[in-house]
Design a protein around this motif. Structure first.
Motif, PDB file in Angstrom:
ATOM      1  N   THR A  19     -74.402  26.054 -11.074  1.00 20.20           N
ATOM      2  CA  THR A  19     -74.336  25.391  -9.778  1.00 20.20           C
ATOM      3  C   THR A  19     -75.720  24.975  -9.312  1.00 20.20           C
ATOM      4  OG1 THR A  19     -72.464  26.807  -9.262  1.00 20.20           O
ATOM      5  CG2 THR A  19     -73.442  25.653  -7.449  1.00 20.20           C
ATOM      6  N   ASP A  20     -75.758  23.897  -8.567  1.00 14.36           N
ATOM      7  CA  ASP A  20     -76.989  23.366  -8.002  1.00 14.36           C
ATOM      8  C   ASP A  20     -77.581  24.356  -6.991  1.00 14.36           C
ATOM      9  OD1 ASP A  20     -78.991  21.893  -6.812  1.00 14.36           O
ATOM     10  OD2 ASP A  20     -77.715  20.171  -6.362  1.00 14.36           O
ATOM     11  N   ASP A  21     -78.789  24.818  -7.227  1.00 12.38           N
ATOM     12  CA  ASP A  21     -79.426  25.792  -6.341  1.00 12.38           C
ATOM     13  C   ASP A  21     -79.625  25.252  -4.927  1.00 12.38           C
ATOM     14  OD1 ASP A  21     -79.577  27.808  -8.250  1.00 12.38           O
ATOM     15  OD2 ASP A  21     -81.572  27.207  -8.926  1.00 12.38           O
ATOM     16  N   ASP A  22     -79.897  23.954  -4.787  1.00 18.86           N
ATOM     17  CA  ASP A  22     -80.063  23.381  -3.454  1.00 18.86           C
ATOM     18  C   ASP A  22     -78.785  23.506  -2.630  1.00 18.86           C
ATOM     19  OD1 ASP A  22     -82.690  22.684  -3.960  1.00 18.86           O
ATOM     20  OD2 ASP A  22     -82.184  20.640  -4.582  1.00 18.86           O
ATOM     21  N   LEU A  23     -77.653  23.292  -3.275  1.00 14.98           N
ATOM     22  CA  LEU A  23     -76.375  23.422  -2.583  1.00 14.98           C
ATOM     23  C   LEU A  23     -76.134  24.865  -2.163  1.00 14.98           C
ATOM     24  CD1 LEU A  23     -73.699  22.255  -1.597  1.00 14.98           C
ATOM     25  CD2 LEU A  23     -72.807  22.553  -3.915  1.00 14.98           C
ATOM     26  N   ILE A  24     -76.439  25.802  -3.026  1.00 14.97           N
ATOM     27  CA  ILE A  24     -76.267  27.222  -2.693  1.00 14.97           C
ATOM     28  C   ILE A  24     -77.142  27.599  -1.517  1.00 14.97           C
ATOM     29  CG2 ILE A  24     -76.646  29.584  -3.516  1.00 14.97           C
ATOM     30  CD1 ILE A  24     -75.816  28.531  -6.302  1.00 14.97           C
ATOM     31  N   HIS A  25     -78.392  27.165  -1.537  1.00 17.87           N
ATOM     32  CA  HIS A  25     -79.304  27.486  -0.434  1.00 17.87           C
ATOM     33  C   HIS A  25     -78.843  26.840   0.869  1.00 17.87           C
ATOM     34  CE1 HIS A  25     -81.993  29.682  -2.962  1.00 17.87           C
ATOM     35  NE2 HIS A  25     -82.213  28.641  -3.752  1.00 17.87           N
ATOM     36  N   ARG A  26     -78.329  25.632   0.789  1.00 19.80           N
ATOM     37  CA  ARG A  26     -77.840  24.958   1.998  1.00 19.80           C
ATOM     38  C   ARG A  26     -76.644  25.707   2.589  1.00 19.80           C
ATOM     39  NH1 ARG A  26     -77.608  19.102   3.852  1.00 19.80           N
ATOM     40  NH2 ARG A  26     -75.938  19.155   5.384  1.00 19.80           N
TER      41      ARG A  26
ATOM     42  N   VAL B  22     -69.363  28.542  -3.566  1.00 17.97           N
ATOM     43  CA  VAL B  22     -69.536  27.220  -4.177  1.00 17.97           C
ATOM     44  C   VAL B  22     -68.787  27.160  -5.508  1.00 17.97           C
ATOM     45  CG1 VAL B  22     -71.208  25.639  -5.230  1.00 17.97           C
ATOM     46  CG2 VAL B  22     -71.688  26.681  -2.997  1.00 17.97           C
ATOM     47  N   ASP B  23     -68.910  28.188  -6.321  1.00 17.73           N
ATOM     48  CA  ASP B  23     -68.201  28.223  -7.607  1.00 17.73           C
ATOM     49  C   ASP B  23     -66.694  28.170  -7.412  1.00 17.73           C
ATOM     50  OD1 ASP B  23     -70.536  28.274  -9.075  1.00 17.73           O
ATOM     51  OD2 ASP B  23     -70.517  30.455  -9.349  1.00 17.73           O
ATOM     52  N   ASP B  24     -66.180  28.906  -6.411  1.00 22.23           N
ATOM     53  CA  ASP B  24     -64.742  28.898  -6.132  1.00 22.23           C
ATOM     54  C   ASP B  24     -64.268  27.517  -5.692  1.00 22.23           C
ATOM     55  OD1 ASP B  24     -64.467  31.557  -6.780  1.00 22.23           O
ATOM     56  OD2 ASP B  24     -64.381  32.262  -4.703  1.00 22.23           O
ATOM     57  N   VAL B  25     -65.020  26.856  -4.836  1.00 26.58           N
ATOM     58  CA  VAL B  25     -64.639  25.527  -4.352  1.00 26.58           C
ATOM     59  C   VAL B  25     -64.669  24.523  -5.508  1.00 26.58           C
ATOM     60  CG1 VAL B  25     -65.337  23.601  -2.860  1.00 26.58           C
ATOM     61  CG2 VAL B  25     -65.317  25.940  -1.968  1.00 26.58           C
ATOM     62  N   LEU B  26     -65.722  24.569  -6.319  1.00 27.46           N
ATOM     63  CA  LEU B  26     -65.803  23.654  -7.453  1.00 27.46           C
ATOM     64  C   LEU B  26     -64.674  23.891  -8.452  1.00 27.46           C
ATOM     65  CD1 LEU B  26     -69.669  23.545  -8.031  1.00 27.46           C
ATOM     66  CD2 LEU B  26     -68.214  21.823  -6.919  1.00 27.46           C
ATOM     67  N   ALA B  27     -64.316  25.148  -8.682  1.00 32.64           N
ATOM     68  CA  ALA B  27     -63.208  25.460  -9.585  1.00 32.64           C
ATOM     69  C   ALA B  27     -61.892  24.923  -9.030  1.00 32.64           C
ATOM     70  CB  ALA B  27     -63.111  26.967  -9.810  1.00 32.64           C
ATOM     71  N   TRP B  28     -61.713  25.004  -7.710  1.00 32.79           N
ATOM     72  CA  TRP B  28     -60.508  24.479  -7.065  1.00 32.79           C
ATOM     73  C   TRP B  28     -60.363  22.986  -7.338  1.00 32.79           C
ATOM     74  CZ3 TRP B  28     -56.226  26.111  -4.641  1.00 32.79           C
ATOM     75  CH2 TRP B  28     -55.535  25.198  -3.842  1.00 32.79           C
ATOM     76  N   TYR B  29     -61.450  22.243  -7.199  1.00 34.30           N
ATOM     77  CA  TYR B  29     -61.390  20.795  -7.396  1.00 34.30           C
ATOM     78  C   TYR B  29     -61.498  20.387  -8.860  1.00 34.30           C
ATOM     79  CZ  TYR B  29     -61.304  20.043  -2.446  1.00 34.30           C
ATOM     80  OH  TYR B  29     -60.918  20.031  -1.130  1.00 34.30           O
ATOM     81  N   ASP B  30     -61.771  21.327  -9.738  1.00 33.58           N
ATOM     82  CA  ASP B  30     -61.850  21.040 -11.164  1.00 33.58           C
ATOM     83  C   ASP B  30     -60.474  21.082 -11.825  1.00 33.58           C
ATOM     84  OD1 ASP B  30     -63.371  20.403 -13.459  1.00 33.58           O
ATOM     85  OD2 ASP B  30     -63.355  22.507 -14.084  1.00 33.58           O
TER      86      ASP B  30
ATOM     87  N   ALA C 130     -47.991  12.598  -2.252  1.00 36.44           N
ATOM     88  CA  ALA C 130     -48.794  12.425  -1.033  1.00 36.44           C
ATOM     89  C   ALA C 130     -50.042  13.304  -1.075  1.00 36.44           C
ATOM     90  CB  ALA C 130     -47.955  12.747   0.202  1.00 36.44           C
ATOM     91  N   GLU C 131     -49.903  14.531  -1.536  1.00 42.41           N
ATOM     92  CA  GLU C 131     -51.047  15.437  -1.631  1.00 42.41           C
ATOM     93  C   GLU C 131     -52.090  14.908  -2.608  1.00 42.41           C
ATOM     94  OE1 GLU C 131     -48.437  19.464  -0.720  1.00 42.41           O
ATOM     95  OE2 GLU C 131     -49.390  19.247  -2.673  1.00 42.41           O
ATOM     96  N   LEU C 132     -51.629  14.343  -3.716  1.00 44.24           N
ATOM     97  CA  LEU C 132     -52.571  13.807  -4.705  1.00 44.24           C
ATOM     98  C   LEU C 132     -53.400  12.664  -4.123  1.00 44.24           C
ATOM     99  CD1 LEU C 132     -50.435  13.845  -7.963  1.00 44.24           C
ATOM    100  CD2 LEU C 132     -52.432  15.262  -7.461  1.00 44.24           C
ATOM    101  N   ARG C 133     -52.792  11.850  -3.256  1.00 45.57           N
ATOM    102  CA  ARG C 133     -53.536  10.745  -2.634  1.00 45.57           C
ATOM    103  C   ARG C 133     -54.648  11.263  -1.728  1.00 45.57           C
ATOM    104  NH1 ARG C 133     -48.377   8.418  -2.536  1.00 45.57           N
ATOM    105  NH2 ARG C 133     -47.912   9.251  -0.470  1.00 45.57           N
ATOM    106  N   ASP C 134     -54.473  12.459  -1.170  1.00 43.07           N
ATOM    107  CA  ASP C 134     -55.436  13.003  -0.215  1.00 43.07           C
ATOM    108  C   ASP C 134     -56.454  13.952  -0.830  1.00 43.07           C
ATOM    109  OD1 ASP C 134     -54.246  11.585   1.824  1.00 43.07           O
ATOM    110  OD2 ASP C 134     -52.915  13.228   2.391  1.00 43.07           O
ATOM    111  N   ARG C 135     -56.347  14.204  -2.116  1.00 47.94           N
ATOM    112  CA  ARG C 135     -57.322  15.122  -2.729  1.00 47.94           C
ATOM    113  C   ARG C 135     -58.716  14.529  -2.687  1.00 47.94           C
ATOM    114  NH1 ARG C 135     -56.102  19.859  -5.374  1.00 47.94           N
ATOM    115  NH2 ARG C 135     -57.652  19.496  -6.969  1.00 47.94           N
ATOM    116  N   ARG C 136     -59.696  15.386  -2.598  1.00 48.56           N
ATOM    117  CA  ARG C 136     -61.098  14.974  -2.469  1.00 48.56           C
ATOM    118  C   ARG C 136     -61.513  14.030  -3.584  1.00 48.56           C
ATOM    119  NH1 ARG C 136     -64.801  13.915   1.011  1.00 48.56           N
ATOM    120  NH2 ARG C 136     -66.853  14.643   0.485  1.00 48.56           N
TER     121      ARG C 136
END
Length: 86
Positions: A2-9, A25-33, A63-69
């Motif tokens: 993970t990007d250290d700048d994102l973790i620090h932010r 951050v790892d959990d969120v990225l895994a969710w969107y992966d 509908a949910e797929l259209r709204d995914r990040r």
């Protein structure tokens, strides 16, 4: 990794320790992966647990797929069915 700048932010904006922020951050990225196919199968199974009929389930999933990040491609009900049932 993970990007250290994102973790620090995240740590700075939430007051979380850096180790906890990194885990978040790892959990969120895994969710969107999660792949579109895995998402469709998981959501269909979840909706079936609550007695949702297929027509309604596939409409909700589309509908949910259209709204995914990170937007998934537009999928027809037939394509959704093929993902679930093969």
């Amino acid at each position: 990794m993970t990007d250290d700048d994102l973790i620090h932010r995240i740590a700075a904006s939430t007051g979380l320790p850096a180790s906890v922020a990194a885990r978040v951050v790892d959990d969120v990225l895994a969710w969107y992966d999660e792949s579109v196919e895995a998402y469709v199968r998981r959501r269909h199974a979840e909706l079936q647990l609550y007695g949702t009929r297929n027509a309604e389930a596939f409409a909700r999933i589309a509908a949910e797929l259209r709204d995914r990040r990170v937007a998934a491609p537009e999928l027809s009900e037939r394509q959704l069915r093929r993902i679930v049932y093969g």
